[in-house]
Design a protein around this motif. Structure first.
Motif, PDB file in Angstrom:
ATOM      1  N   CYS A 174       8.554 -14.370  -4.782  1.00 51.69           N
ATOM      2  CA  CYS A 174       8.434 -15.757  -5.219  1.00 51.69           C
ATOM      3  C   CYS A 174       8.343 -16.648  -3.986  1.00 51.69           C
ATOM      4  O   CYS A 174       9.152 -16.524  -3.061  1.00 51.69           O
ATOM      5  CB  CYS A 174       9.630 -16.168  -6.067  1.00 51.69           C
ATOM      6  N   LEU A 175       7.368 -17.538  -3.977  1.00 50.84           N
ATOM      7  CA  LEU A 175       7.168 -18.469  -2.878  1.00 50.84           C
ATOM      8  C   LEU A 175       7.677 -19.838  -3.301  1.00 50.84           C
ATOM      9  O   LEU A 175       7.244 -20.385  -4.319  1.00 50.84           O
ATOM     10  CB  LEU A 175       5.687 -18.524  -2.524  1.00 50.84           C
ATOM     11  N   VAL A 176       8.591 -20.399  -2.520  1.00 51.28           N
ATOM     12  CA  VAL A 176       9.234 -21.674  -2.863  1.00 51.28           C
ATOM     13  C   VAL A 176       8.797 -22.747  -1.873  1.00 51.28           C
ATOM     14  O   VAL A 176       9.007 -22.604  -0.667  1.00 51.28           O
ATOM     15  CB  VAL A 176      10.767 -21.542  -2.864  1.00 51.28           C
ATOM     16  N   GLY A 177       8.207 -23.817  -2.395  1.00 54.83           N
ATOM     17  CA  GLY A 177       7.708 -24.888  -1.544  1.00 54.83           C
ATOM     18  C   GLY A 177       6.217 -24.732  -1.316  1.00 54.83           C
ATOM     19  O   GLY A 177       5.795 -24.113  -0.338  1.00 54.83           O
ATOM     20  N   ILE A 178       5.402 -25.262  -2.211  1.00 60.84           N
ATOM     21  CA  ILE A 178       3.956 -25.060  -2.123  1.00 60.84           C
ATOM     22  C   ILE A 178       3.321 -26.277  -1.455  1.00 60.84           C
ATOM     23  O   ILE A 178       2.778 -27.172  -2.105  1.00 60.84           O
ATOM     24  CB  ILE A 178       3.343 -24.796  -3.516  1.00 60.84           C
ATOM     25  N   GLY A 179       3.456 -26.292  -0.135  1.00 59.17           N
ATOM     26  CA  GLY A 179       2.852 -27.346   0.670  1.00 59.17           C
ATOM     27  C   GLY A 179       1.754 -26.772   1.554  1.00 59.17           C
ATOM     28  O   GLY A 179       1.225 -25.696   1.294  1.00 59.17           O
ATOM     29  N   LYS A 180       1.445 -27.482   2.627  1.00 59.41           N
ATOM     30  CA  LYS A 180       0.320 -27.106   3.491  1.00 59.41           C
ATOM     31  C   LYS A 180       0.521 -25.738   4.131  1.00 59.41           C
ATOM     32  O   LYS A 180      -0.386 -24.903   4.137  1.00 59.41           O
ATOM     33  CB  LYS A 180       0.123 -28.169   4.579  1.00 59.41           C
ATOM     34  N   ILE A 181       1.726 -25.470   4.672  1.00 55.86           N
ATOM     35  CA  ILE A 181       1.940 -24.185   5.348  1.00 55.86           C
ATOM     36  C   ILE A 181       1.894 -23.035   4.354  1.00 55.86           C
ATOM     37  O   ILE A 181       1.431 -21.933   4.664  1.00 55.86           O
ATOM     38  CB  ILE A 181       3.266 -24.190   6.143  1.00 55.86           C
ATOM     39  N   ALA A 182       2.358 -23.278   3.140  1.00 53.36           N
ATOM     40  CA  ALA A 182       2.332 -22.222   2.127  1.00 53.36           C
ATOM     41  C   ALA A 182       0.905 -21.875   1.733  1.00 53.36           C
ATOM     42  O   ALA A 182       0.532 -20.699   1.665  1.00 53.36           O
ATOM     43  CB  ALA A 182       3.134 -22.645   0.901  1.00 53.36           C
ATOM     44  N   THR A 183       0.097 -22.901   1.463  1.00 53.63           N
ATOM     45  CA  THR A 183      -1.269 -22.640   1.012  1.00 53.63           C
ATOM     46  C   THR A 183      -2.168 -22.163   2.143  1.00 53.63           C
ATOM     47  O   THR A 183      -3.065 -21.341   1.927  1.00 53.63           O
ATOM     48  CB  THR A 183      -1.881 -23.887   0.351  1.00 53.63           C
ATOM     49  N   ASP A 184      -1.919 -22.659   3.359  1.00 51.14           N
ATOM     50  CA  ASP A 184      -2.757 -22.253   4.495  1.00 51.14           C
ATOM     51  C   ASP A 184      -2.433 -20.860   5.004  1.00 51.14           C
ATOM     52  O   ASP A 184      -3.337 -20.132   5.442  1.00 51.14           O
ATOM     53  CB  ASP A 184      -2.599 -23.239   5.655  1.00 51.14           C
ATOM     54  N   GLN A 185      -1.149 -20.481   4.977  1.00 58.36           N
ATOM     55  CA  GLN A 185      -0.732 -19.254   5.647  1.00 58.36           C
ATOM     56  C   GLN A 185      -0.048 -18.238   4.732  1.00 58.36           C
ATOM     57  O   GLN A 185      -0.438 -17.074   4.697  1.00 58.36           O
ATOM     58  CB  GLN A 185       0.219 -19.596   6.817  1.00 58.36           C
ATOM     59  N   HIS A 186       0.971 -18.668   4.014  1.00 61.14           N
ATOM     60  CA  HIS A 186       1.761 -17.713   3.234  1.00 61.14           C
ATOM     61  C   HIS A 186       0.969 -17.082   2.091  1.00 61.14           C
ATOM     62  O   HIS A 186       0.995 -15.859   1.916  1.00 61.14           O
ATOM     63  CB  HIS A 186       3.021 -18.388   2.695  1.00 61.14           C
ATOM     64  N   VAL A 187       0.284 -17.907   1.317  1.00 65.41           N
ATOM     65  CA  VAL A 187      -0.439 -17.371   0.161  1.00 65.41           C
ATOM     66  C   VAL A 187      -1.525 -16.385   0.587  1.00 65.41           C
ATOM     67  O   VAL A 187      -1.602 -15.271   0.034  1.00 65.41           O
ATOM     68  CB  VAL A 187      -1.012 -18.510  -0.709  1.00 65.41           C
ATOM     69  N   PRO A 188      -2.376 -16.711   1.554  1.00 60.30           N
ATOM     70  CA  PRO A 188      -3.367 -15.713   1.986  1.00 60.30           C
ATOM     71  C   PRO A 188      -2.738 -14.431   2.525  1.00 60.30           C
ATOM     72  O   PRO A 188      -3.248 -13.332   2.266  1.00 60.30           O
ATOM     73  CB  PRO A 188      -4.161 -16.441   3.071  1.00 60.30           C
TER      74      PRO A 188
END
Length: 301
Positions: free
Chosen positions: A5-19
């Motif tokens: 589970c990823l908590v906090g869907i901001g710029k760093i999450a969408t740019d780096q964590h999700v990919p």
């Protein structure tokens, strides 16, 4: 694949964590928690307690700003979940120590991530420096806060870290590659008159290590570390993605900082151990404690 589970869907999450998660053979992005952000095709929660109560997802990756991160991590650990923390791992040193104790008592993994240590030039730089006598280090870490944190006023609020938000990446690299310990001797911190955290800093450590951080640099960004030794010089550029030894560029392989973090987390969970390192945070705390405060003109994002 292990649900995460990823908590906090901001710029760093969408740019780096999700990919990084989506490309990994180890992880399945099973849910997100965010007040506003979502990921297409992924179960979305707006309440963290609800997610913990309604799912048995075993691993939580926290991409929240530092201040709320402790409370979320403590709840996850209490629920028996493994926890991965974005950098910096907390707002204070004491709360990271507390989380490490909680994780140990609960028998779960806690990973304080430092993504810049996973830059491709860092490991070979560390190996090259291992048997060298370091005679000097210059760190230049200058970038444009308006480009990287548009509208994110929390970076200039208490515990937002200011210029140390990017600067701690440089500190994570030097605490990884240098073959000797260092400690801060002096610092000058520039605070905009309307901000609670610094926008620029100059620092000097033992072993002739100096650094200049600045969050006002427009145009090309500077993320450089140069090390002089008794056997020549070495430098890291672009945040550690390029390595030069005695003037010769080195082939260090592709950039995969965040994929490498998730590889490491998979290994830690598999082995049932934690990786908690607060070394870079110590240097920030020392700068805040020891640094001379200078007040400058107001700054607005």
């Amino acid at each position: 694949m292990t649900p995460i589970c990823l908590v906090g869907i901001g710029k760093i999450a969408t740019d780096q964590h999700v990919p990084a998660i989506n490309a990994s053979p180890d992880w399945d992005l099973a849910a997100t928690v965010s007040r506003t952000g979502t990921i297409d095709g992924v179960q979305a929660f707006t309440d963290f307690d609800q997610m913990l109560a309604e799912t048995d997802i075993p691993v939580i990756s926290l991409c929240l700003p530092p201040v709320p991160r402790y409370a979320y991590a403590a709840k996850a650990i209490a629920a028996g979940r493994h926890v991965m923390l974005e950098k910096p791992p907390g707002a204070t040193l004491a709360e990271v120590h507390a989380l490490a104790d909680m994780a140990r008592a609960a028998g779960v993994t806690l990973f304080t991530t430092w993504h810049s240590r996973m830059a491709p030039g860092v490991a070979p730089a560390k190996a090259w420096l291992a048997d060298k006598q370091v005679t000097g280090v210059q760190i230049t870490w200058k970038e444009d806060v308006r480009r990287w944190h548009p509208g994110q006023d929390w970076v200039f609020a208490p515990a937002g870290m200011g210029v140390f938000d990017p600067g701690i990446n440089a500190l994570s690299i030097i605490t990884e590659i240098l073959p000797m310990p260092i400690h801060l001797q002096a610092a000058e911190l520039l605070f905009p008159s309307n901000c609670d955290t610094p926008i620029a800093a100059q620092m000097r450590w033992t072993e002739n290590v100096i650094a200049e951080f600045d969050w006002r640099q427009e145009g090309p960004q500077s993320w450089d570390i140069t090390v002089q030794t008794d056997a020549g010089g070495i430098s890291l550029h672009d945040g550690g993605s390029r390595l030069v030894i005695d003037g010769a560029p080195q082939d260090v392989g592709p950039e995969r900082e965040y994929p490498a973090l998730y590889d490491r987390m998979a290994d830690l969970v598999k082995d049932g151990v934690s990786d908690v390192d607060i070394g870079p945070m110590i240097h920030v705390a020392d700068a805040m404690a020891l640094g001379q405060r200078v007040t400058g003109e107001a700054f607005y994002l």
